[in-house]
Scaffold this active site. Structure first.
Site, PDB file in Angstrom:
ATOM      1  N   CYS A  41      -6.034  -0.625  -7.278  1.00 22.26           N
ATOM      2  CA  CYS A  41      -5.342  -1.911  -7.335  1.00 22.26           C
ATOM      3  C   CYS A  41      -6.005  -2.867  -8.316  1.00 22.26           C
ATOM      4  CB  CYS A  41      -5.299  -2.537  -5.933  1.00 22.26           C
ATOM      5  SG  CYS A  41      -4.556  -4.159  -5.941  1.00 22.26           S
ATOM      6  N   CYS A  46      -2.303  -2.839  -9.429  1.00 19.70           N
ATOM      7  CA  CYS A  46      -1.641  -4.124  -9.144  1.00 19.70           C
ATOM      8  C   CYS A  46      -2.119  -5.301 -10.006  1.00 19.70           C
ATOM      9  CB  CYS A  46      -1.873  -4.538  -7.699  1.00 19.70           C
ATOM     10  SG  CYS A  46      -2.052  -3.206  -6.522  1.00 19.70           S
ATOM     11  N   LYS A  49      -1.701  -4.864 -13.870  1.00 18.15           N
ATOM     12  CA  LYS A  49      -0.237  -4.761 -14.054  1.00 18.15           C
ATOM     13  C   LYS A  49       0.418  -6.142 -13.997  1.00 18.15           C
ATOM     14  CE  LYS A  49       2.111  -5.020 -10.764  1.00 18.15           C
ATOM     15  NZ  LYS A  49       2.335  -4.040  -9.750  1.00 18.15           N
ATOM     16  N   TYR A 175       8.327   2.114  -8.050  1.00 14.43           N
ATOM     17  CA  TYR A 175       7.664   0.838  -8.356  1.00 14.43           C
ATOM     18  C   TYR A 175       7.098   0.825  -9.777  1.00 14.43           C
ATOM     19  CZ  TYR A 175       7.142  -0.587  -3.369  1.00 14.43           C
ATOM     20  OH  TYR A 175       7.333  -0.974  -2.072  1.00 14.43           O
ATOM     21  N   GLU A 179       8.386  -1.319 -13.053  1.00 12.42           N
ATOM     22  CA  GLU A 179       7.518  -2.412 -13.496  1.00 12.42           C
ATOM     23  C   GLU A 179       7.112  -2.227 -14.960  1.00 12.42           C
ATOM     24  OE1 GLU A 179       5.554  -3.624  -9.183  1.00 12.42           O
ATOM     25  OE2 GLU A 179       4.382  -2.348 -10.515  1.00 12.42           O
ATOM     26  N   HIS A 434      15.277 -28.563  -1.191  1.00  9.18           N
ATOM     27  CA  HIS A 434      16.281 -28.705  -2.237  1.00  9.18           C
ATOM     28  C   HIS A 434      15.737 -29.438  -3.437  1.00  9.18           C
ATOM     29  CE1 HIS A 434      20.354 -28.676  -3.747  1.00  9.18           C
ATOM     30  NE2 HIS A 434      20.216 -29.951  -4.051  1.00  9.18           N
ATOM     31  N   GLU A 439      16.044 -21.826  -0.634  1.00  9.83           N
ATOM     32  CA  GLU A 439      16.862 -22.486   0.399  1.00  9.83           C
ATOM     33  C   GLU A 439      18.120 -21.687   0.714  1.00  9.83           C
ATOM     34  OE1 GLU A 439      18.813 -26.254  -0.595  1.00  9.83           O
ATOM     35  OE2 GLU A 439      18.630 -25.787  -2.728  1.00  9.83           O
TER      36      GLU A 439
HETATM   37  P1  NDP Z   1       7.113   6.125  -6.222  1.00  7.64           P
HETATM   38  O1  NDP Z   1       6.931   7.106  -5.144  1.00  7.64           O
HETATM   39  O2  NDP Z   1       7.463   4.722  -5.894  1.00  7.64           O
HETATM   40  O3  NDP Z   1       8.183   6.667  -7.252  1.00  7.64           O
HETATM   41  C1  NDP Z   1       8.062   7.904  -7.849  1.00  7.64           C
HETATM   42  C2  NDP Z   1       9.299   8.129  -8.686  1.00  7.64           C
HETATM   43  O4  NDP Z   1       9.123   9.291  -9.462  1.00  7.64           O
HETATM   44  C3  NDP Z   1      10.546   8.313  -7.851  1.00  7.64           C
HETATM   45  O5  NDP Z   1      11.604   7.645  -8.491  1.00  7.64           O
HETATM   46  C4  NDP Z   1      10.734   9.819  -7.853  1.00  7.64           C
HETATM   47  O6  NDP Z   1      12.053  10.234  -7.759  1.00  7.64           O
HETATM   48  C5  NDP Z   1      10.227  10.158  -9.251  1.00  7.64           C
HETATM   49  N1  NDP Z   1       9.781  11.541  -9.364  1.00  7.64           N
HETATM   50  C6  NDP Z   1       8.943  12.227  -8.555  1.00  7.64           C
HETATM   51  N2  NDP Z   1       8.766  13.480  -9.005  1.00  7.64           N
HETATM   52  C7  NDP Z   1       9.487  13.597 -10.137  1.00  7.64           C
HETATM   53  C8  NDP Z   1       9.710  14.638 -11.056  1.00  7.64           C
HETATM   54  N3  NDP Z   1       9.135  15.825 -10.890  1.00  7.64           N
HETATM   55  N4  NDP Z   1      10.526  14.411 -12.094  1.00  7.64           N
HETATM   56  C9  NDP Z   1      11.102  13.206 -12.245  1.00  7.64           C
HETATM   57  N5  NDP Z   1      10.938  12.166 -11.422  1.00  7.64           N
HETATM   58  C10 NDP Z   1      10.138  12.368 -10.368  1.00  7.64           C
HETATM   59  O7  NDP Z   1       5.749   6.212  -7.043  1.00  7.64           O
HETATM   60  P2  NDP Z   1       5.086   5.303  -8.133  1.00  7.64           P
HETATM   61  O8  NDP Z   1       4.339   6.265  -8.973  1.00  7.64           O
HETATM   62  O9  NDP Z   1       6.043   4.390  -8.783  1.00  7.64           O
HETATM   63  O10 NDP Z   1       4.095   4.421  -7.255  1.00  7.64           O
HETATM   64  C11 NDP Z   1       3.254   5.023  -6.291  1.00  7.64           C
HETATM   65  C12 NDP Z   1       3.089   4.111  -5.120  1.00  7.64           C
HETATM   66  O11 NDP Z   1       2.229   3.039  -5.469  1.00  7.64           O
HETATM   67  C13 NDP Z   1       4.361   3.441  -4.656  1.00  7.64           C
HETATM   68  O12 NDP Z   1       5.073   4.213  -3.726  1.00  7.64           O
HETATM   69  C14 NDP Z   1       3.885   2.164  -4.048  1.00  7.64           C
HETATM   70  O13 NDP Z   1       3.628   2.391  -2.683  1.00  7.64           O
HETATM   71  C15 NDP Z   1       2.618   1.862  -4.801  1.00  7.64           C
HETATM   72  N6  NDP Z   1       2.845   0.790  -5.780  1.00  7.64           N
HETATM   73  C16 NDP Z   1       3.158  -0.454  -5.325  1.00  7.64           C
HETATM   74  C17 NDP Z   1       3.404  -1.471  -6.191  1.00  7.64           C
HETATM   75  C18 NDP Z   1       3.756  -2.814  -5.681  1.00  7.64           C
HETATM   76  O14 NDP Z   1       3.510  -3.083  -4.508  1.00  7.64           O
HETATM   77  N7  NDP Z   1       4.340  -3.685  -6.509  1.00  7.64           N
HETATM   78  C19 NDP Z   1       3.323  -1.280  -7.642  1.00  7.64           C
HETATM   79  C20 NDP Z   1       3.014   0.078  -8.014  1.00  7.64           C
HETATM   80  C21 NDP Z   1       2.791   1.050  -7.109  1.00  7.64           C
HETATM   81  P3  NDP Z   1      12.819  10.365  -6.347  1.00  7.64           P
HETATM   82  O15 NDP Z   1      13.132   8.967  -5.913  1.00  7.64           O
HETATM   83  O16 NDP Z   1      14.024  11.153  -6.692  1.00  7.64           O
HETATM   84  O17 NDP Z   1      11.882  11.072  -5.436  1.00  7.64           O
END
Ligand code: NDP
Length: 448
Positions: A41, A46, A49, A175, A179, A434, A439
């Site tokens: 993070c 986080c 980012k 996420y 982002e 307001h 709101e």
């Molecule tokens: P996520 O699990 O959020 O998303 C992963 C994405 O990658 C999904 O859309 C998934 O598709 C896709 N995916 C997985 N495998 C493949 C593949 N083989 N080919 C193509 N696409 C694929 O993971 P992130 O890496 O974005 O983030 C990890 C975690 O970190 C998050 O779940 C979150 O908990 C945390 N995080 C939180 C943030 C915040 O609070 N703002 C910011 C960044 C991270 P599908 O949906 O089809 O499975």
């Protein structure tokens, strides 16, 4: 006799919190970290980012300011200035984390920790004995094993790119992908976001997903759904030639895979202590964060519960209070709010419409879609969406969602209300501030 009461492996949010709270309760604690204290993070997640989101959003602010009478000349964006300033701040935070531990009396080790047995941890050449072990090693970016994947980067590397890519392909719909697509697009990189499914942000409320997709496309991101990367080749001009599963080909400067994260357990030699892993390689724990081995515990992303920093911190703190402070506490994973720092951002707490339909017999939803006051003077076509989901029988608000400026800030307050069990009547009887965007959450009267 054990040298320590607790050895923590992993110096991220969960591990550091647990170590210093346990020490403050009088425990003799050691912690080890193989990379930098602060964890994903703070060091490469986080915090940096969000700095990059701020950097990239200025472009829109400069543009919008013209409608408010400002005359500005923008001389471009300098990637290296952003990275250098960001690095300086991350170095400072890294130091703060180390000082927090030192001041709490925690002994700090730099190195990879592994289990010799359930009472002994090896860090480099040191072997230390302990009564309890806490594993808080987080996760690592996952990259699918496609041809040429070595020419792509993950979120680990994106914070250290030497120069701003002129064009980028971001892979994934979660996420991190959403982002970083926003960050690149905002600073002027020609950005494509490619996702294998029907709509980005699987698991979020469908209306919110659709609305965000529409907004990011309006801002210039090229969104490719139901498509994926088949292979990547490195060209002589240093570009990456990406072939998609639908047969299309695209040349870009940078390919960022944001395709999820996997629990980081490879170097832990958990088998030496008999710790059981789940299907995804996560450490299986009970409500007290205890593994199948009585004196070994795990918190944070490595347990694959909810992969968010404040959740890891909560789990680490509850563990330390329970086992070293004489205060039995369970981490509470209900109604955890979260935000996606896309542009515009998403804020969310509680159930989506789809989840609420399964959980309750009768639900009411309230949706509002509008242009915020600020943009009534600008040419910015961004639209904000807010949504409340109510269990019609109890009148309880069971979900709140938003896409729009300050969504994270607004949703934090709404999350407190939902955690406290607020009803729609409470929302209706709360006087709005307001003029504000928030709101609207108090004035939504018409059911969808
Ligand atoms: P996520 O699990 O959020 O998303 C992963 C994405 O990658 C999904 O859309 C998934 O598709 C896709 N995916 C997985 N495998 C493949 C593949 N083989 N080919 C193509 N696409 C694929 O993971 P992130 O890496 O974005 O983030 C990890 C975690 O970190 C998050 O779940 C979150 O908990 C945390 N995080 C939180 C943030 C915040 O609070 N703002 C910011 C960044 C991270 P599908 O949906 O089809 O499975």
């Amino acid at each position: 006799m054990a040298r320590y009461d607790l050895v923590v492996i992993g110096g991220g949010s969960g591990g550091v919190r647990a170590a210093r709270i346990a020490a403050s309760h009088g425990a003799k604690v050691a912690i080890c970290e193989e990379y930098r204290y602060g964890g994903t993070c703070v060091i490469r997640g986080c915090v940096p980012k969000k700095m990059m989101v701020y950097a990239s959003h200025f472009a829109e602010e400069f543009h919008d300011s013209a409608s408010y009478g400002w005359s500005t000349t923008i001389n471009g964006f300098d990637w290296s200035t952003l990275i250098a300033n960001k690095d300086k701040e991350i170095d400072r935070l890294n130091g703060i984390y180390i000082n927090l531990l030192k001041n709490a009396g925690v002994e700090i080790f730099h190195g990879t920790g592994s289990l010799v047995d359930n009472k002994t941890v090896k860090i480099g050449d040191d072997e230390i004995t302990t009564d309890k072990i806490l594993i808080a090693t987080g996760g690592n970016p996952y990259m699918p094993p496609i041809d040429g994947i070595e020419h792509a980067i993950t979120s680990n590397e994106v914070f250290h790119l030497e120069s701003q890519p002129q064009s980028a392909l971001v892979v994934g719909g979660g996420y991190i992908a959403v982002e970083f697509a926003g960050i690149f697009n905002g600073i002027g990189t020609e950005t494509t976001l490619i996702y294998r499914g029907d709509q980005i942000l699987r698991g979020f409320d469908q209306d919110i997903r659709d609305h965000l997709a529409q907004e990011i496309v309006k801002k210039g991101i090229s969104l490719e759904l139901n498509n994926n990367v088949a292979s990547i080749t490195l060209l002589e001009n240093d570009k990456r030639r990406v072939t998609f599963t639908n047969g299309d080909v695209k040349d870009v400067d940078c390919v960022l895979f944001a395709t999820g994260r996997t629990p980081s357990t490879d170097s832990l030699t958990l088998a030496n202590a008999g710790v059981v892993l789940g299907r995804k390689g996560e450490i299986i724990v009970d409500a007290y964060s205890r593994t199948n081995i009585e004196n070994i515990f795990a918190v944070g992303d490595v347990t694959d519960r909810i992969a968010l920093t404040p959740v890891a911190t909560m789990e680490g703190h509850a563990f330390a209070d329970t086992f070293f402070g004489g205060m039995e506490r369970l981490a509470d994973h209900d109604n955890v709010p979260s935000a996606v720092f896309s542009q515009p951002p998403v804020g969310s707490v509680g159930l989506s419409t789809e989840q609420a339909k399964k959980a309750f017999k009768n639900i009411d939803t309230y949706t509002s879609e509008f242009k915020i006051l600020k943009h009534t003077l600008t040419e910015n076509s961004e639209r904000t969406m807010m949504k409340l989901i109510v269990d019609a029988d109890s009148d309880k608000v069971v979900g709140a969602h938003m896409v729009g400026p300050d969504a994270a800030e607004i949703m934090q307050g709404i999350a407190i209300a939902i955690k406290a069990g607020a009803t729609k009547t409470h929302f209706n009887s709360t006087v709005g501030i307001h003029p504000s965007t928030a709101e609207e959450f108090c004035t939504m009267r018409n059911k969808d």
